[in-house]
Every structure is written in C-alpha cells, then in structure tokens.
Design a protein around this motif. Structure first.
Motif, PDB file in Angstrom:
ATOM      1  N   UNK A  62      42.590  48.348  51.180  1.00 26.03           N
ATOM      2  CA  UNK A  62      43.384  49.190  50.475  1.00 26.03           C
ATOM      3  C   UNK A  62      42.592  49.944  49.460  1.00 26.03           C
ATOM      4  N   UNK A  63      41.179  49.879  49.361  1.00 30.86           N
ATOM      5  CA  UNK A  63      40.562  50.783  48.475  1.00 30.86           C
ATOM      6  C   UNK A  63      40.305  52.024  48.981  1.00 30.86           C
ATOM      7  N   UNK A 110      36.393  41.727  45.375  1.00 30.05           N
ATOM      8  CA  UNK A 110      37.072  42.250  44.028  1.00 30.05           C
ATOM      9  C   UNK A 110      36.586  43.632  44.095  1.00 30.05           C
ATOM     10  N   UNK A 111      37.526  44.579  43.860  1.00 30.15           N
ATOM     11  CA  UNK A 111      37.082  45.961  43.847  1.00 30.15           C
ATOM     12  C   UNK A 111      37.532  46.625  42.628  1.00 30.15           C
ATOM     13  N   UNK A 171      41.794  52.401  39.998  1.00 29.98           N
ATOM     14  CA  UNK A 171      42.144  51.275  41.311  1.00 29.98           C
ATOM     15  C   UNK A 171      41.555  50.175  41.073  1.00 29.98           C
ATOM     16  N   UNK A 172      42.575  48.997  41.175  1.00 26.35           N
ATOM     17  CA  UNK A 172      41.886  47.607  41.228  1.00 26.35           C
ATOM     18  C   UNK A 172      42.315  46.833  42.469  1.00 26.35           C
ATOM     19  N   UNK A 173      41.695  46.180  43.292  1.00 25.91           N
ATOM     20  CA  UNK A 173      42.139  45.735  44.681  1.00 25.91           C
ATOM     21  C   UNK A 173      41.008  44.493  45.005  1.00 25.91           C
ATOM     22  N   UNK A 174      41.919  43.655  45.632  1.00 26.46           N
ATOM     23  CA  UNK A 174      41.388  42.315  46.217  1.00 26.46           C
ATOM     24  C   UNK A 174      41.570  42.169  47.822  1.00 26.46           C
ATOM     25  N   UNK A 188      44.695  42.565  52.123  1.00 28.62           N
ATOM     26  CA  UNK A 188      44.111  43.460  50.996  1.00 28.62           C
ATOM     27  C   UNK A 188      45.257  44.013  50.143  1.00 28.62           C
ATOM     28  N   UNK A 189      45.305  43.663  48.789  1.00 29.32           N
ATOM     29  CA  UNK A 189      46.204  44.349  47.727  1.00 29.32           C
ATOM     30  C   UNK A 189      45.424  45.134  46.635  1.00 29.32           C
ATOM     31  N   UNK A 190      46.005  46.088  46.293  1.00 32.56           N
ATOM     32  CA  UNK A 190      45.722  46.826  45.431  1.00 32.56           C
ATOM     33  C   UNK A 190      46.676  47.540  44.429  1.00 32.56           C
ATOM     34  N   UNK A 191      46.155  47.724  43.081  1.00 30.75           N
ATOM     35  CA  UNK A 191      47.312  48.588  42.156  1.00 30.75           C
ATOM     36  C   UNK A 191      46.354  49.605  41.605  1.00 30.75           C
ATOM     37  N   UNK A 192      46.905  50.849  41.378  1.00 28.86           N
ATOM     38  CA  UNK A 192      46.288  52.003  40.870  1.00 28.86           C
ATOM     39  C   UNK A 192      47.259  52.693  40.003  1.00 28.86           C
TER      40      UNK A 192
END
Length: 839
Positions: free
Chosen positions: A195-196, A341-342, A380-383, A407-411
């Motif tokens: 998702x990044x 982790x991104x 953006x934060x994603x795992x 993959x999950x992300x929050x932005x």
C-alpha cells in the motif's frame, strides 16, 4: 515512427547476416566446439551444484562465456570458436580452480575436462577472495534485470536514482516514473504489492535506499501469472537478502548537502532456521524552489491575466524496517514469514505573489494584487506482512507456492492557505483542509507448476485481492478573521474493490528448440463499491492473454516477440474527490467515476553479445490504449466548491480520454574498453493522443543517457553519468525537458569489506530550470520552476560477519533430512554479498 519496426528488422537481419558470414571473433557454426566436465568436492567426492564455470580468451581478464553446474556437477558450454582459452571454476567456500590453454580447433572441437576437483578453502582462509558480480543488465526471456552493485553515482541515493539507469525506464524531474513512455506501472517489492505505492509512488521510491536494492526487474509484457494491472508493465524492486549459513550484515551511511540516509542489515542462519532484520532511514534536507507563471484566460470579451511568482520550501523524510524468518522444514518444504514497517512524508511552506488584471473589450476594469501563504503536509504509515510456503517435488521444476500477503496503511494530507490583498480593501480569504485515509489490501494466491515433458511445462493458479480504501475530508474556511467548520466541504468516502483471478499458462519448445515460448490466459473479475453520492461502479470481467516467443539465432544472438493485454485501474489519488486548495488559483481533485484504462502491448526485441564483453539490446514497441488515464486541466472563471466560490481557477484531475498510441524504440548498449566501460540507454517514441472533441496530438520524445566508469585499480573506481530527457507535446501543452549529470568515486578498503564514496550531482548548476506549458479552449498558461538539484555527498559502507558454506549430499530416496552428511567450511564474508531486507 511508422518505419521503426522496418528499421529494426533490417538491423537484426544485417547483424544476423554478419554473424552467419563469419568473422575473426565469431566463426561458423561448423567450426565451433564445446567444453564439458563435472565438478566434484575433492574431500567428500560429492558433486558441486551451481558452481560457476567461466571461459576467458587466453590473456584476457574478463570472461566472455560461462555456465553453472547442474545438481550432479555437470556442465556444458558450446558454441565456442576455435582458439586458446582459460577455464576457471568457482564456488563459495572453495578455492578457485584454473585450467590454462584449453584448445578448440577444427580437429579438436569437443574438449572433455573430465572430473574437476574443487578443494575446500577452510585451510586457506587468508588466501580466499570471493568476488560475485552479476552483469549490469541481464536480458531474460520474460524480463530485463538491472543489477546496481557497481552503480557508483547512485551510492547513497534512493530507488529513484537507480531507476534513472534502468533500460526502458524514464524518470522525470518531478520523480514520475515511465516504462516505455507509460506512467501506469504496477510497482512491487520482492514480487509483492504494498500500500505504500497507493498514496504516493514518488515518496515511496524516495524512502527506499539504493544500497538496499539487490536488483530491479522490468517486465514490459508480463505473463499470465502476473496481475493484469499496469498498462505500462511491472517494475519489481528486489531487496537484498542472504540465505547462507552464518551471521553477517552491513552498515551504510550517507551525509550530503541534499540527502542524508543510512541503513543497517543483519542476517543469521543456523541449520534450517534463518532470520534477517533491517532498518533504513533518509531525509531530504529543506530546499527552496523558486517558481513563476503567467496565465491568460478569456470568457466572452473579458480577458484576465494572472502573473504569479514565489518560493516554496520543501522537505521529505522516511524510514523502513523489517524482519523475516526462514525455515527449511525439509529439503523440499520451506516457509518464509516477513513483516515490514514503512513511514514517509513531506511538508512544504511558501508564498506566492499574485498580480491579476481584468480587461473587458480592451479596457482594464480591475487590478488586484495579493499574497498567498500556504503550507502542506503529507504522511503515510504502512505495515506489510506475508507468509509464503514453497514445496518442491522429486521432478525437477515441479513446484507448489502458497502466499498470504497483507498490507495496510494510513495517510494524511493537510493544507492551509490564506490570501491577503495588498492594493484593494478585501477581507483575507483562506481555508484549512485535512484528508486522513486508510488503505488495506489482502492478497491470497496459490501457484502450481507441472512439467509434462522435457520441453513443455504447465503453470496454473488463482488469486484473490481484497482492497478497502476510506478517507474523510474536514474543511474550515476563513470568515471575518476566524476559521470556522465548513459543512459543505466536509464528507467521508469509502471505496472497496475485490479482484478474483485465475490463470493458465504453458512454457514450450518447438522444432527441436528452434523456438522457445510462453503463452497464457488470465481471467480477472473486478467488483467495486463506493458510498460516494451519485456513484455506481459496474463490475466487469477481463480476459488478459499474453505470450512471448524467443529464438536463438546463435549463442550470441536472440530475438523475441511478445504481447500482453493490460488494464490500469484508477489509483487512490485519482479516485479521491478531496479538493486541494493550497493554491486557490490552481486546484486539484480526484474523480471516483473513473473507468479502467485498457491496453494492448506489442514488443520486438533483439539481443547480441560479443566476445569482448560488449552487448546490445534493441526493442521496438507498439502500444494501444483506450480509456487512457491522463491528467487534464480545465479553466473556470468561477468554480463553486461547497458554499465557497473561487475565481480564475485551473482545476486539474485525471480523466479517461479517448485513445492513445505509442510506438518507439529503446536501445541499450555496453562496451568495455580496457579499464573503461561505456553504457548507454536511448529511448525514442511518438505518442499520438485522440480525444473526442479535441484535435489529435502527436508528441515525439526521446531520452539519452551515458554512463562511463573507469577502474584505476581493483579497489578504486570512478563514474560519470549524464541523462537528457527531451520535452514532449501533450494533449494540453508541453511536458518539460531537462538535463541531469553527476560524478562519483569509490575506494574499497579492508579486503573489500568497507568502502568510502564521494558523489557530486549537478555540481556546476544550482538549479535545473523546468519550463512547461498548458492550454485549453479558454486559457493559456506558462510556468517556470527552478529545482535545486546541486548536491555533494559522502557514503560509507562496512560489511561484517562470516558465512559458513555447507555442500550437502543429496538425500537418498526415503532418507530423512538428518541423514545427509555435510562438510562445513568458514570463509570471510564474500565481497559480492551483504545486505539484509525481506524477501
């Protein structure tokens, strides 16, 4: 451009004719011979699998041909012209074995070296020096692989810096990536989606350090096993890993005037268990970008002119970390788990001076000056985590793969802007917007490969992709000096997508290996849902055929032809209806009603290698897209958003235009000349865009780069790289051209376990000037941005630890894994290794 394919055929025919006519370095097929042998461990007497056999012309330092041994230690290298050769055999943990003066002649065409014994290196640790280096560019039947191990000018950089060197790939001044002239690319990390890339591809690529990249795979016509998404094709970024016994790692640090980054990798494997971890972070220091622009618009007999100039201060940062676990359950069963982790983001602030005049029937009726102060912040934060099971069978190439990837992300995308008038008595105008969102994607796939005969293999599999995107928009507008919530610009948006896919493909050889190929069909059924008002997205089914055919003209020449049917589903940013009003005269938004872009991709490629190590690759391509997704700008004298009305506005969003045809040629060449090596990549293409209601637009573009490296001694090298990208006419104006160049030098220390490098990018130019033009039926706009790319940097690298190599005896039928005897050996970390990461 219509004669491109004819020229390509003539070029191939000419080179093939030259090869058939013979020459001092080629010889005829009747003259050529072969070298065979078997490689065995001198202590255990067991065959050595995957040893590297290299052939040199006597007196030369670079091999021109080679092979790897099979599981029984056998190797065969044929197509060798008459001459005097040197043969070397290498494998990690063994001393190099050299055989001089291997003679191929008309009376002795086939040379059998017999049983070649490799001696373990454990008793000669100080004498062992293992250097593993792949070719910079590898052209395989279904993809092209770029290996950046010796890419000096990218050391200390990020993934975008490496992509500038990759054949068929182009990166513009804003960090947008094109593959064969198409920006609709599916990016993967270690073959898996993330998702990044959904929130901001440019920021995601800026967060991946170049030192962490093992190679980049370019797949312009993916086979049926791959997702059909991405009309441009697929770019797979493969990160470094290590699955060899022992503990090892590396540290990379870079300090510079524009970019600072660092990463740490550690790997450990004991017996059947292996673990690895990594951490990387980078920061692009604050840079000031001056810009100016002029826009003239008309509505009836009213003409408005807007001049803008200002400065924007920009900063970007990011980090990535991860952990992976590998378990070789049995010799034929392996399990790999990984989690990453991104985080990445950017922020900017600046001001814009606005000078606006309005004329009616030639008479000026208004003169308005103002200053706009704006800020924007994106994060953006994603795992990503995955579980991969692989099973092999007794039959070679029979394999079962099962993958679960999530993959999950929050932005969050925030902005603020305030416009203050300087020559008229108007109250200040402004707004504050926040757009938080989440993106979650789950992929479950199963793939099975079954060899049927020696030249025929079947692959089949299924995949389910479940994606959910949600975001909300909260806006406040300036009212009498106070920011108040604006309910007309506050809403939420949920989007869901399900993709169910099945494929069947076959790999085959025809006419006694005269023609090798792969063909398949993929079926994808897409279901999309949205709760945005007045939006209904119909479900659709896509049948995506693909094939590639390859023919070896001789051992040095290959020609291949490929086709694939692709589609591009609109990404998150294109669908998001959030209005970015950080500049009220230049507003951007998304459209949830966008349809997928559909494409037919054809490619004809020719590869030729020479005995001195030189090689060329020529690819002609033709691409036809419908519902083409492109950015489109519309001018509005007055634009109402919620309860607010903005004047003199250019609104930019993606749109489905009619169709687009792109045809062109990509040429790559590499030429070693003594200690010098020249590499060049040239791209020429013509893009014809047809949109109903607008005139047809033909835009020719080209990109040429040159990479020159020089090896002073074995541990000291320098490199120069220059890249020029021409401007290109688009359906609404002109995309800018630019030139970029950099220098680098690297010194390796401590038996190549460490290195220090210096880089300089655009050292003689503070700015790269980027001029662009956009026009429509009622406006014309010119802009200039001065992008500060000049930078200087220093990079440090250190590899640590030791690796233990074990050559295991092949398990006998019905034997347990513990019954296989091993011979351990410990050697220093190989100079071509290093790196951790996840795979």
């Amino acid at each position: 451009m219509k004669n491109i394919f004819l020229l390509l055929f003539l070029l191939i025919a000419a080179l093939n004719l030259k090869a058939q006519m013979g020459g001092p370095h080629v010889g005829t097929n009747d003259d050529k011979g072969k070298i065979t042998g078997v490689v065995t461990d001198s202590v255990t007497k067991q065959p050595v699998d995957y040893a590297t056999v290299s052939i040199y012309k006597q007196g030369n330092n670079s091999p021109f041909n080679g092979a790897s041994t099979d599981p029984r230690g056998n190797f065969t290298i044929d197509g060798i012209s008459p001459g005097d050769y040197k043969v070397t055999i290498d494998f990690l943990g063994y001393k190099r074995h050299t055989i001089d003066h291997v003679i191929i002649s008309s009376t002795n065409k086939n040379v059998a070296l017999g049983n070649v014994l490799l001696a373990p290196a454990q008793n000669h640790l100080k004498e062992v020096q293992i250097v593993g280096q792949a070719a910079t560019v590898e052209n395989k039947i279904d993809k092209l692989v770029y290996n950046p191990a010796n890419d000096l000018t990218s050391q200390g950089g990020v993934a975008l810096d490496v992509l500038q060197k990759v054949p068929m790939v182009s990166v513009d001044i804003n960090g947008n990536v094109e593959l064969m002239g198409n920006t609709n690319i599916q990016f993967l990390i270690n073959g898996k989606p993330s998702t990044i890339f959904g929130a901001s591809i440019t920021d995601a690529l800026q967060a991946i350090p170049a030192s962490q990249i093992k190679n980049i795979e370019v797949i312009t016509n993916p086979g049926a096993k791959y997702d059909a998404a991405g009309t441009g094709g697929i770019i797979n970024i493969v990160l470094k890993d290590n699955n060899v016994q022992g503990v090892n790692g590396s540290v990379n640090l870079t300090a510079g005037t524009r970019l600072e980054n660092g990463n740490f990798n550690i790997n450990a494997k004991k017996g059947k268990i292996g673990v690895s971890a990594f951490f990387s972070g980078n920061e692009s220091l604050t840079s000031a970008t001056p810009s100016s622009g002029n826009r003239t618009s008309n509505a009836g007999d009213t003409v408005t002119n807007l001049n803008q100039n200002g400065v924007s201060n920009f900063k970007r940062s990011g980090y990535r970390s991860g952990f992976s676990f590998n378990w070789d359950i049995t010799p034929k069963d392996a399990l790999t788990a990984s989690i990453n982790f991104n985080h990445f983001g950017n922020n900017s602030n600046g001001f814009t001076n606005n000078f606006q005049t309005t004329n009616i029937a030639g008479l000026m009726t208004a003169d308005t000056n103002s200053v706009n102060h704006s800020t924007s912040r994106f994060s953006d934060n994603s795992t990503d985590w995955s579980l991969f099971y692989k099973k092999t069978f007794r039959n070679k190439d029979q394999e079962l793969d099962v993958l679960y990837n999530q993959s999950s992300g929050s932005n969050n995308n925030d902005y603020s802007q305030e416009q203050d008038y300087t020559n008229v008595i108007f109250p200040p105008a402004g707004s504050i917007g926040s757009n938080p969102g989440t993106d979650k994607e789950t992929d479950i796939s199963i793939d099975y490969t079954q060899p049927v005969t020696k030249g025929f293999t079947i692959e089949t599999g299924a995949k389910a992709t479940i994606e959910n995107i949600s975001n909300s928009v909260v806006t406040q507008t300036l009212n009498n000096g106070v920011y108040l919530p604006n309910p007309f610009q506050t809403y939420s948006f949920n989007y869901g997508r399900r993709i169910y896919a099945y494929y069947l493909s076959a790999t085959f050889s025809l006419f006694n290996n005269f023609l090798n190929g792969k063909a398949g069909l993929r079926d994808e059924y897409t279901v999309s849902t949205s709760d945005f008002p007045n939006t209904i997205i119909p479900s659709y089914n896509t049948l995506a055929p693909s094939f590639v055919l390859s023919h070896k003209l001789d051992k040095t020449q290959t020609i291949k032809f490929s086709y694939s049917y692709r589609l591009q589903r609109p990404d998150y940013n294109a669908l998001n209806p959030f209005y970015n009003i950080s500049d009220p005269h230049n507003i951007s938004t998304g459209d949830p009603n966008l349809q997928p872009e559909l494409g037919h991709n054809f490619e004809l490629g020719y590869n030729k290698s020479f005995s001195n190590g030189a090689n060329i690759y020529v690819a002609g391509f033709y691409r036809y897209n419908t519902n083409d997704l492109q950015s489109f700008t519309t001018f509005y004298p007055n634009l109402k958003i919620g309860d607010s009305t903005y004047t003199n506005v250019s609104l930019t969003q993606q749109d489905n235009i009619g169709k687009q045809v792109t045809e062109g040629v990509n040429l790559f060449g590499s030429l070693p000349v003594g200690k010098l090596t020249f590499r060049s990549n040239m791209f020429f293409a013509d893009r014809i865009t047809t949109d109903p209601g607008l005139p047809e637009v033909s835009g020719f573009t080209y990109r040429i780069n040159l990479n020159t490296s020089y090896e002073f001694v074995k541990t000291l090298a320098a490199e120069f790289f220059i890249n020029y990208r021409s401007s290109q006419r688009t359906i609404q104006g002109t995309n800018p051209g630019f030139v970029f160049y950099n220098f680098a030098v690297r010194k390796q220390l401590f038996d190549r376990k460490a290195s220090i490098g210096l880089t300089a990018a655009n050292p003689f130019n503070q700015y790269v000037n980027v001029q662009s033009n956009t026009y429509g039926p009622n406006f014309n706009q010119n802009s200039l941005r001065q992008i500060p790319l000049r930078s200087f940097g220093i990079s440090l690298m250190y590899k640590f630890g030791k690796l233990e190599f074990k050559k295991e005896k092949e398990p006998q039928e019905n034997a347990t894994p513990d019954e296989a005897p091993v011979t351990p050996a410990t050697v220093p970390t190989p100079t071509g290794g290093g790196g951790g990461g996840n795979k």
